[in-house]
Design an enzyme around this catalytic site. Sequence first.
Site, PDB file in Angstrom:
ATOM      1  N   HIS A 140      40.208 -46.932  56.956  1.00  0.00           N
ATOM      2  CA  HIS A 140      39.892 -48.782  58.305  1.00  0.00           C
ATOM      3  C   HIS A 140      39.225 -47.175  59.061  1.00  0.00           C
ATOM      4  O   HIS A 140      38.427 -46.633  58.929  1.00  0.00           O
ATOM      5  CB  HIS A 140      40.937 -48.460  58.926  1.00  0.00           C
ATOM      6  CG  HIS A 140      40.833 -48.771  60.321  1.00  0.00           C
ATOM      7  ND1 HIS A 140      41.060 -48.680  61.227  1.00  0.00           N
ATOM      8  CD2 HIS A 140      41.738 -50.544  60.055  1.00  0.00           C
ATOM      9  CE1 HIS A 140      40.692 -49.518  62.499  1.00  0.00           C
ATOM     10  NE2 HIS A 140      40.718 -50.694  62.124  1.00  0.00           N
ATOM     11  N   ASP A 217      46.694 -42.173  56.459  1.00  0.00           N
ATOM     12  CA  ASP A 217      47.123 -43.270  57.280  1.00  0.00           C
ATOM     13  C   ASP A 217      48.091 -44.452  57.399  1.00  0.00           C
ATOM     14  O   ASP A 217      47.874 -45.093  56.342  1.00  0.00           O
ATOM     15  CB  ASP A 217      45.935 -43.971  56.943  1.00  0.00           C
ATOM     16  CG  ASP A 217      45.415 -44.860  58.561  1.00  0.00           C
ATOM     17  OD1 ASP A 217      46.859 -46.031  59.133  1.00  0.00           O
ATOM     18  OD2 ASP A 217      43.901 -45.922  58.559  1.00  0.00           O
ATOM     19  N   GLN A 220      48.861 -49.399  58.299  1.00  0.00           N
ATOM     20  CA  GLN A 220      49.929 -50.853  57.113  1.00  0.00           C
ATOM     21  C   GLN A 220      50.596 -50.614  57.047  1.00  0.00           C
ATOM     22  O   GLN A 220      51.595 -51.795  56.715  1.00  0.00           O
ATOM     23  CB  GLN A 220      48.697 -51.513  56.334  1.00  0.00           C
ATOM     24  CG  GLN A 220      47.543 -51.769  57.136  1.00  0.00           C
ATOM     25  CD  GLN A 220      47.161 -52.662  58.131  1.00  0.00           C
ATOM     26  OE1 GLN A 220      48.802 -53.790  58.081  1.00  0.00           O
ATOM     27  NE2 GLN A 220      46.580 -53.186  59.089  1.00  0.00           N
ATOM     28  N   LYS A 243      52.052 -52.205  64.987  1.00  0.00           N
ATOM     29  CA  LYS A 243      52.421 -53.677  64.134  1.00  0.00           C
ATOM     30  C   LYS A 243      52.970 -52.924  63.282  1.00  0.00           C
ATOM     31  O   LYS A 243      53.843 -53.950  61.696  1.00  0.00           O
ATOM     32  CB  LYS A 243      50.897 -52.650  62.630  1.00  0.00           C
ATOM     33  CG  LYS A 243      49.988 -52.647  63.645  1.00  0.00           C
ATOM     34  CD  LYS A 243      48.726 -51.651  62.357  1.00  0.00           C
ATOM     35  CE  LYS A 243      47.493 -52.018  62.604  1.00  0.00           C
ATOM     36  NZ  LYS A 243      46.269 -52.711  63.061  1.00  0.00           N
ATOM     37  N   CYS A 381      36.927 -53.710  60.079  1.00  0.00           N
ATOM     38  CA  CYS A 381      37.331 -52.270  60.469  1.00  0.00           C
ATOM     39  C   CYS A 381      37.056 -51.178  59.424  1.00  0.00           C
ATOM     40  O   CYS A 381      37.567 -50.779  59.490  1.00  0.00           O
ATOM     41  CB  CYS A 381      38.309 -52.157  62.096  1.00  0.00           C
ATOM     42  SG  CYS A 381      37.967 -52.693  63.345  1.00  0.00           S
TER      43      CYS A 381
END
Lengths: 424, 157
Positions: A140, A217, A220, A243, A381
């Site tokens: 991302h 990261d 998600q 999220k 993104c």
Amino acid sequence: MSAAASTILEGIRRNASSGFDVEEVRRDFPILGEKVRGKPLVYLDNAATTQKPRVVIERLDGYYRTENANIHRGIHFLSERATQAYEEARATVARFLGAADAREIVFVRGTTEGINLVAQSYGRKFIGEGDEIVVSAMEHHSNIVPWQILREQVGAGLRVIPMNDHGELLVDEYERLFSDQTKLVAVTHLSNALGTINPVGEIIQIAHRHGVPVLVDGAQAAPHLRVDVREIDCDFYAFSGHKLYGPTGVGVLYGKASLLDAMPPYQGGGDMISSVTFEKTLYNVLPYKFEAGTPNIAGAIGLGAAIDYLSKVRLDLVAAHERELLAYATEAVSAIKGVRIIGTAREKAAVLSFVLDGVHAHDVGTILDQDGIAIRAGHHCAMPVMERFGVPATARASLGLYNTREEVDALVGAIEKVKRVFGR
Amino acid sequence: MTELSELYQQVILDHNQKPRNFGELEGANRTAEGYNPLCGDRVTVYLQLSGDVIREISFLGSGCAIATASGSMMTASVKGKTKAEAEVLFQRFHGLVTGGPDAPVNPEALGKLAVFSGVFEFPVRVKCATLAWHALHAALDGNRGTVSTEEGGRRET
């Protein structure tokens, strides 16, 4: 009935017997009762943000009604109570991630701020001219741009782990990127554009063999996969509350205490100091050194409530439900003539990105929206990912724990409608 | 399906499938690119300007149905017009799709371009409809390089 369909049904029965009832879960989310353009909301944009369960909404409400005060400095009743609730949320996050110590949990605004914190604090101290940072081809923008800013500041370079046509990272190629100059690896756990689950354990092991720390990261991954930071042995892990069925404006940076201790503060202000004179300031201990100013107290407490909710419905059952739903959706959407799925990794979760022959993703998004179906259309993104697959944009349906097979059926019906509008 | 069929009128679908004046223009003396960073759509407009008159025009790019059809119909409607006439048309077109103060009192005055009136119901698609026009505007201004729909604006995350 096809073999795949019966496997799916079998899975649903198994889930029902083990206690995951999607209809019951849906009743926990007030917004799912809303109508959109006169149709029941079909919310398939969970990779962008998730909806909030009643317990989170009520926790925020309750905090502001009965507990609101500033933390860590009041000597009055409410301040103690707010501090306690805030620190309990930190302990909840630590348990959720399997961290050794709640001191390793820093509350930030979201994944983006977590990554920027590492880039500006760890990066500016330990990464210098000629050094290299390794990222992957499926990041991302929020795991690319902070490193580019650092690159400008210190004169470091960026190396990129390539991927194959399924959207899987090439681990052999990755290992070849290391040199004496490699100072950090920053990689996503689960791709927002492709749905690929990366083998972060292996990626971290390889980096550690070269003495290089790894930032993951987890924006998600956190809502869909069980994460254990000590098991994968990552050095930093960042995720966002919103999220994960929690509030916006709050997120988490996990860092190993030894690394966080060695890092300078990210921002200066109140709460991050132990003493200040105009000559010299002593910084506070972990994690407060990185929490300058009044934090998002309500947000952190709300995130704690969201994690408690996920624990109650059991993340392992959620993951199983989403896995079966993704398999069902993948089969149904692939069966539509003219559809190409972007991202066909063996290990995937929650994300179904696709293009429709001769129809731009934005047109797909607009027509689906008329039926109350919310998806994302665009580059997500992740423009380098779009370039890698030679598409300007994709339509992306992303699943959450409350999604159902009926909603997937509605998606399929609406894609057929797109084809009718476009005469295909 | 009413608003949808307003948006995706047959004329628009037709221009999307078979865009007119599509491709590079040999002998072009002005060119500019329009870029919408929100969706990655790009369109390049080529002009052959003789004095103040648009003698020839073409466009090239990839975008959604609205962006492509708008580029196609724009080229057809400004060919042979003067710079000033084209700019007035852009203002009226912009008014039509945004419902702003420049909106034409009588959309028929826009001729075939009136089929884009349905865009007004879809605010997020306005930028698709105006992308090629922004590029035309930049080319007429003699700007080289890329004009973005998001200059000074907000970006998506």
